[in-house]
Scaffold this motif. Structure first.
Motif, PDB file in Angstrom:
ATOM      1  N   GLY A  69       0.780  -1.218   0.000  1.00  0.00           N
ATOM      2  CA  GLY A  69       0.000   0.000   0.000  1.00  0.00           C
ATOM      3  C   GLY A  69       0.815   1.273   0.000  1.00  0.00           C
ATOM      4  O   GLY A  69       0.283   2.346   0.287  1.00  0.00           O
ATOM      5  N   ASN A  70       2.096   1.202  -0.349  1.00  0.00           N
ATOM      6  CA  ASN A  70       2.953   2.388  -0.292  1.00  0.00           C
ATOM      7  C   ASN A  70       2.763   3.283  -1.504  1.00  0.00           C
ATOM      8  O   ASN A  70       2.465   2.819  -2.608  1.00  0.00           O
ATOM      9  N   LEU A  71       2.969   4.587  -1.290  1.00  0.00           N
ATOM     10  CA  LEU A  71       2.891   5.578  -2.365  1.00  0.00           C
ATOM     11  C   LEU A  71       4.302   6.049  -2.686  1.00  0.00           C
ATOM     12  O   LEU A  71       4.819   6.982  -2.092  1.00  0.00           O
ATOM     13  N   ARG A  72       4.919   5.394  -3.642  1.00  0.00           N
ATOM     14  CA  ARG A  72       6.308   5.705  -3.993  1.00  0.00           C
ATOM     15  C   ARG A  72       6.456   5.786  -5.516  1.00  0.00           C
ATOM     16  O   ARG A  72       7.103   4.949  -6.138  1.00  0.00           O
ATOM     17  N   PRO A  73       5.850   6.790  -6.135  1.00  0.00           N
ATOM     18  CA  PRO A  73       5.869   6.849  -7.601  1.00  0.00           C
ATOM     19  C   PRO A  73       7.265   6.993  -8.193  1.00  0.00           C
ATOM     20  O   PRO A  73       7.556   6.437  -9.250  1.00  0.00           O
ATOM     21  N   ASN A 147      14.536   3.014  -3.299  1.00  0.00           N
ATOM     22  CA  ASN A 147      13.855   4.065  -2.537  1.00  0.00           C
ATOM     23  C   ASN A 147      14.726   4.618  -1.412  1.00  0.00           C
ATOM     24  O   ASN A 147      14.552   5.771  -1.016  1.00  0.00           O
ATOM     25  N   GLN A 148      15.665   3.832  -0.907  1.00  0.00           N
ATOM     26  CA  GLN A 148      16.507   4.294   0.190  1.00  0.00           C
ATOM     27  C   GLN A 148      17.493   5.382  -0.258  1.00  0.00           C
ATOM     28  O   GLN A 148      17.486   6.493   0.280  1.00  0.00           O
ATOM     29  N   PRO A 149      18.366   5.127  -1.253  1.00  0.00           N
ATOM     30  CA  PRO A 149      19.262   6.212  -1.682  1.00  0.00           C
ATOM     31  C   PRO A 149      18.541   7.372  -2.350  1.00  0.00           C
ATOM     32  O   PRO A 149      18.967   8.517  -2.231  1.00  0.00           O
ATOM     33  N   GLN A 150      17.424   7.087  -3.063  1.00  0.00           N
ATOM     34  CA  GLN A 150      16.736   8.194  -3.718  1.00  0.00           C
ATOM     35  C   GLN A 150      16.090   9.124  -2.704  1.00  0.00           C
ATOM     36  O   GLN A 150      16.185  10.349  -2.809  1.00  0.00           O
ATOM     37  N   SER A 151      15.416   8.558  -1.697  1.00  0.00           N
ATOM     38  CA  SER A 151      14.781   9.406  -0.687  1.00  0.00           C
ATOM     39  C   SER A 151      15.812  10.207   0.086  1.00  0.00           C
ATOM     40  O   SER A 151      15.586  11.373   0.439  1.00  0.00           O
ATOM     41  N   LEU A 152      16.978   9.597   0.343  1.00  0.00           N
ATOM     42  CA  LEU A 152      18.046  10.338   1.019  1.00  0.00           C
ATOM     43  C   LEU A 152      18.539  11.482   0.149  1.00  0.00           C
ATOM     44  O   LEU A 152      18.870  12.560   0.663  1.00  0.00           O
ATOM     45  N   CYS A 153      18.557  11.277  -1.158  1.00  0.00           N
ATOM     46  CA  CYS A 153      18.973  12.349  -2.070  1.00  0.00           C
ATOM     47  C   CYS A 153      18.024  13.539  -1.953  1.00  0.00           C
ATOM     48  O   CYS A 153      18.465  14.700  -1.938  1.00  0.00           O
ATOM     49  N   PHE A 154      16.733  13.283  -1.861  1.00  0.00           N
ATOM     50  CA  PHE A 154      15.769  14.367  -1.669  1.00  0.00           C
ATOM     51  C   PHE A 154      16.000  15.076  -0.334  1.00  0.00           C
ATOM     52  O   PHE A 154      15.975  16.312  -0.260  1.00  0.00           O
ATOM     53  N   ILE A 155      16.216  14.309   0.726  1.00  0.00           N
ATOM     54  CA  ILE A 155      16.418  14.906   2.051  1.00  0.00           C
ATOM     55  C   ILE A 155      17.687  15.752   2.077  1.00  0.00           C
ATOM     56  O   ILE A 155      17.679  16.895   2.569  1.00  0.00           O
ATOM     57  N   LEU A 156      18.777  15.207   1.558  1.00  0.00           N
ATOM     58  CA  LEU A 156      20.045  15.949   1.560  1.00  0.00           C
ATOM     59  C   LEU A 156      19.948  17.197   0.688  1.00  0.00           C
ATOM     60  O   LEU A 156      20.464  18.261   1.058  1.00  0.00           O
ATOM     61  N   SER A 180       8.939   9.577  -2.756  1.00  0.00           N
ATOM     62  CA  SER A 180      10.036   8.628  -2.845  1.00  0.00           C
ATOM     63  C   SER A 180       9.981   7.581  -1.744  1.00  0.00           C
ATOM     64  O   SER A 180      10.118   6.388  -1.987  1.00  0.00           O
ATOM     65  N   LEU A 181       9.778   8.036  -0.499  1.00  0.00           N
ATOM     66  CA  LEU A 181       9.715   7.119   0.637  1.00  0.00           C
ATOM     67  C   LEU A 181       9.018   7.825   1.788  1.00  0.00           C
ATOM     68  O   LEU A 181       9.203   9.027   1.991  1.00  0.00           O
ATOM     69  N   GLU A 182       8.266   7.066   2.575  1.00  0.00           N
ATOM     70  CA  GLU A 182       7.444   7.659   3.623  1.00  0.00           C
ATOM     71  C   GLU A 182       8.267   8.396   4.681  1.00  0.00           C
ATOM     72  O   GLU A 182       7.799   9.357   5.297  1.00  0.00           O
TER      73      GLU A 182
END
Length: 484
Positions: A69-73, A147-156, A180-182
């Motif tokens: 049920g995740n939303l990670r387009p 999703n792990q490295p991509q979401s971190l890229c957004f955060i950084l 990207s990730l919750e």
């Protein structure tokens, strides 16, 4: 308290970018096997997405909730769909995207850490300690956790923009990163923690960000199922503390080393873990005389601890789903603590960092090799079976000789569906070699009542897949099958 000044422009280019360039070289030289990893396990489910016959289908593929049920387009739906549509089921383009994303993370992390620590040494230490953490290593090997490295890229990216005073751009990156990730919903807490430690005059400007996190969380719970049982069930009880202790033990390194060097003395890992945990407390007290107010310890180290705990927060509610790769984001915080320690007191920080690296480098090497080998188990099985399937498209294939590793790496997640085939099954009796407590393997067996008529009519064939060497054993299977 005032915001940390940006001294980057006063540094020569090799000091500004040299550590990040060196880290990228380390990524490609040390984790080179990650580029050769094939698809395995959950990857096959994502490769089965599509096709899109019209724009409505594309929107559904991109934004409808998928696994759990995740939303990670961005990091799952479109990542797999677009690359497969362009390159087919070829792992190399997927692996290149992963490595390019991690390379961007290394440049962003080095810039952030250098600014927070006020030191080139601090930035370099943080960057390399994150890169070589064995809990980060799986993200360089397993495609479905992009999703792990991509979401971190957004955060950084958002955080660096915020540090530079570009708050609107940072907010936009944050909002986009929610797809990207919750765990990106925790970003407002990161910037709030930063302002409270370094620049309280900007604290109120972080509050509107919480509206984005709240809205996304509300939407997520409205459209995604809430699991009551299983590994994704949220539990708010005393197990939170055990889960926290487990993740702390994992991120500092010796426990992951012990995972592969299990025959070494246990006391070695306990002592090393204790020293590194004590070093975190010490780092928060080591005041950098050039940067810290007299009444403060080390703000950067405190922020590193806050970073770890904030991004770890959602994971603490899932005590039945403790996974090493979920520490890709939180591990930045621990690396930042080590960078702050080196920046404040090289005589203390460098030996601690060396102790840390002595455990994590061999552990990360083995993590990479294990994932690489697992992906090749899947590759040999899937490609070997596909050769027969393409030569015999009208026949049902029954597989025998499969072991447990082959089953979980390259069969349980239905890899042949991604290639358009749904008539590849386990042969009767093949489940006896697979140890899964009788949960899934028996349901993937083509029963005797269905198999034998197909074999007798020549509409099925039996393949032995033992050891990844796939060959036709239909005649032998027929000769040895019970006739009653």
């Amino acid at each position: 308290m005032s915001s940390l000044p940006d001294q980057s422009t006063a540094l020569p280019w090799h000091q500004r970018f040299g550590p990040a360039i060196a880290a990228v070289l380390c990524l490609f030289l040390f984790y080179y096997r990650g580029l050769d990893c094939w698809f395995y396990q959950d990857d096959f489910g994502w490769l089965s997405i599509g096709p899109a016959h019209n724009f409505k289908d594309l929107l559904t593929i991109a934004f409808a909730p998928k696994a759990h049920g995740n939303l990670r387009p961005w990091s799952e739906n479109l990542y797999f769909y677009v690359l497969k549509a362009i390159f087919g089921i070829n792992p190399l383009p997927f692996r290149i995207v992963v490595f390019l994303t991690v390379s961007a993370n290394l440049f962003l992390l080095n810039a952030i850490a250098r600014r927070l620590t006020g030191s080139v040494w601090g930035g370099a230490t943080t960057t390399f300690c994150w890169l070589l953490n064995p809990c980060v290593a799986p993200a360089f090997c397993w495609t479905c956790i992009y999703n792990q490295p991509q979401s971190l890229c957004f955060i950084l990216s958002a955080f660096l923009l915020f540090l530079k005073g570009r708050e609107r751009a940072a907010a936009i990156v944050f909002v986009v990163g929610l797809g990207s990730l919750e765990t990106v919903v925790m970003y407002p807490l990161l910037v709030s923690a930063y302002t409270l430690l370094f620049d309280r005059s900007r604290f109120l400007r972080t509050l509107p960000l919480y509206a984005g996190s709240f809205a996304f969380t509300l939407i997520h719970f409205l459209v995604a199922p809430v699991y009551k049982t299983g590994p994704y069930a949220i539990r708010i009880d005393r197990r939170i503390f055990h889960t926290l202790a487990t993740y702390i033990e994992m991120v500092v390194g010796p426990e992951r080393f012990n995972h592969f060097f299990w025959d070494w003395p246990k006391t070695l890992f306990v002592v090393a873990t204790t020293i590194l945990c004590a070093a975190v407390l010490l780092a928060m007290m080591l005041r950098d005389n050039k940067r810290e107010p007299p009444s403060f310890g080390n703000r950067t180290a405190v922020f590193g601890v806050a970073w770890f705990l904030i991004l770890l927060g959602p994971l603490l509610l899932l005590p039945d789903h403790i996974m090493d790769y979920t520490l890709v984001g939180p591990a930045v915080g621990f690396a930042l603590v080590l960078g702050a320690m080196v920046s404040a007191r090289k005589a203390i920080g460098i030996p601690i960092a060396i102790l840390y690296l002595a455990f994590v480098i061999p552990a990360s090497w083995h993590v990479m090799r294990w994932n690489w080998e697992r992906s090749h188990i899947a590759r040999d099985l899937v490609q070997g079976v596909l050769r027969f399937k393409r030569a015999n498209p009208d026949k049902t294939l029954l597989l025998t000789g499969m072991d447990t590793d082959q089953f979980w790496a390259g069969f349980a997640d239905l890899p042949f569906h991604a290639h358009g085939y749904d008539d590849v099954w386990l042969a009767p009796g093949a489940e006896s070699n697979i140890h899964d407590n009788g949960i899934l393997a028996p349901r993937m067996v083509w029963t005797r009542e269905k198999s034998y008529p197909l074999l007798d009519s020549g509409k099925a064939m039996v393949l032995d897949v033992a050891g990844g060497q796939v060959h036709d054993v239909t005649a032998q299977y027929q000769a040895n099958r019970p006739r009653n």
